[in-house]
Design an enzyme around this catalytic site. Sequence first.
Site, PDB file in Angstrom:
ATOM      1  N   LEU A   4      -3.576  16.411 -11.228  1.00  0.00           N
ATOM      2  CA  LEU A   4      -4.964  16.792 -11.002  1.00  0.00           C
ATOM      3  C   LEU A   4      -5.837  15.664 -11.532  1.00  0.00           C
ATOM      4  CD1 LEU A   4      -4.957  20.529 -12.225  1.00  0.00           C
ATOM      5  CD2 LEU A   4      -4.826  19.711  -9.861  1.00  0.00           C
ATOM      6  N   ASP A   5      -6.965  15.437 -10.883  1.00  0.00           N
ATOM      7  CA  ASP A   5      -7.896  14.434 -11.379  1.00  0.00           C
ATOM      8  C   ASP A   5      -8.326  14.789 -12.805  1.00  0.00           C
ATOM      9  OD1 ASP A   5      -7.826  13.192  -8.916  1.00  0.00           O
ATOM     10  OD2 ASP A   5      -9.597  14.235  -8.161  1.00  0.00           O
ATOM     11  N   LYS A   6      -8.717  13.774 -13.550  1.00  0.00           N
ATOM     12  CA  LYS A   6      -9.129  13.965 -14.943  1.00  0.00           C
ATOM     13  C   LYS A   6     -10.119  15.122 -15.092  1.00  0.00           C
ATOM     14  CE  LYS A   6     -11.819  11.739 -18.598  1.00  0.00           C
ATOM     15  NZ  LYS A   6     -12.637  10.547 -18.970  1.00  0.00           N
TER      16      LYS A   6
END
EC number: 5.4.99.-
Length: 327
Positions: free
Chosen positions: A141-143
């Site tokens: 998942l993106d940050k």
Amino acid sequence: MPSPPYGFRFTVAAARSGFRLDAAVAAEVESCSRSFAATLIRRGLITVNGLGKKPGYVLRAGEMVSGTIPQPEAPDFRPEKIPLNILYEDSELVVIDKPPGMVVHPSPGHIGGTLVNALMHHCPDLSGISGSLRPGIVHRLDKDTSGVLVAAKNGMAMQHLAAQFKSRQVRKRYLALVYGVPESDLGTVDLAIGRHPVDRKKMSVTTRAPRSALTHWKVRESFVGASLLEVDIRTGRTHQIRVHCHAMGHPVIGDPVYCRRGEKKRLASAAPRMAQGLRDVTRQMLHAWKLSFLHPKTGKPLTLEAPIPADMGALISKFRELAPVQS
């Protein structure tokens, strides 16, 4: 302690005749994925009848496959005692509710404080996976995207879960708070995604190297100048939801990369009471809500759900206060 190098040998059974070499090794050798087997074959650490072959070599019954599994590489990062919100855990896997702001995997810019650092502390007895001591991160998942993320604890689970993601058996549902209200209550975005032709840090539906990307969406709630979408992605391209929402003309609120200039100002003008709430937004309002897959050992279906994080929930509540929620 790291596992020492070990050798293996097996005779190709009739049932394995016609198999690719890398696939047969992955099936016969514990905690050795197909991709890792292919790497070892190319390095000459796995042979057939004493001769080097390519990963795609087609085996025949009676041939002798032998090789050496090297000692897992020591990670270049350390376990860190970072609290984890665990949704599910057993001997095969662990499912985390990743908070916004946490990077999944160490990188040159983030060598500490990542989910992997936390998992290394939480699971000190992790077996080597694909030649590494790092936990089996199957997807990312993106940050600044929150929500459900699964990690494997051993090579078998890693291989099984990776195969499910690759074959699109895993169902991934997100919640996205976006600018504007779509004309329809549901729809599909079927636009290929690849690297932006100019800005290499961005993804785009206009690209020289397109890869298929399919996103289904429906409106869960609509507000003044915004909507809460339930998004079901059937592919897992980088930034897929953010790029497709941008392509729809309804970018994710708070997205620093794909949100068009002036969106926040226009929404604040349409709903002045939201101005402060929008100023408080520091990340994209995107949440990995539910993840459904088959357990790698039992084969039973699992569905894990992560509650909406506090910052996103607070913003939704502010929108609900403006006007009655529309279905």
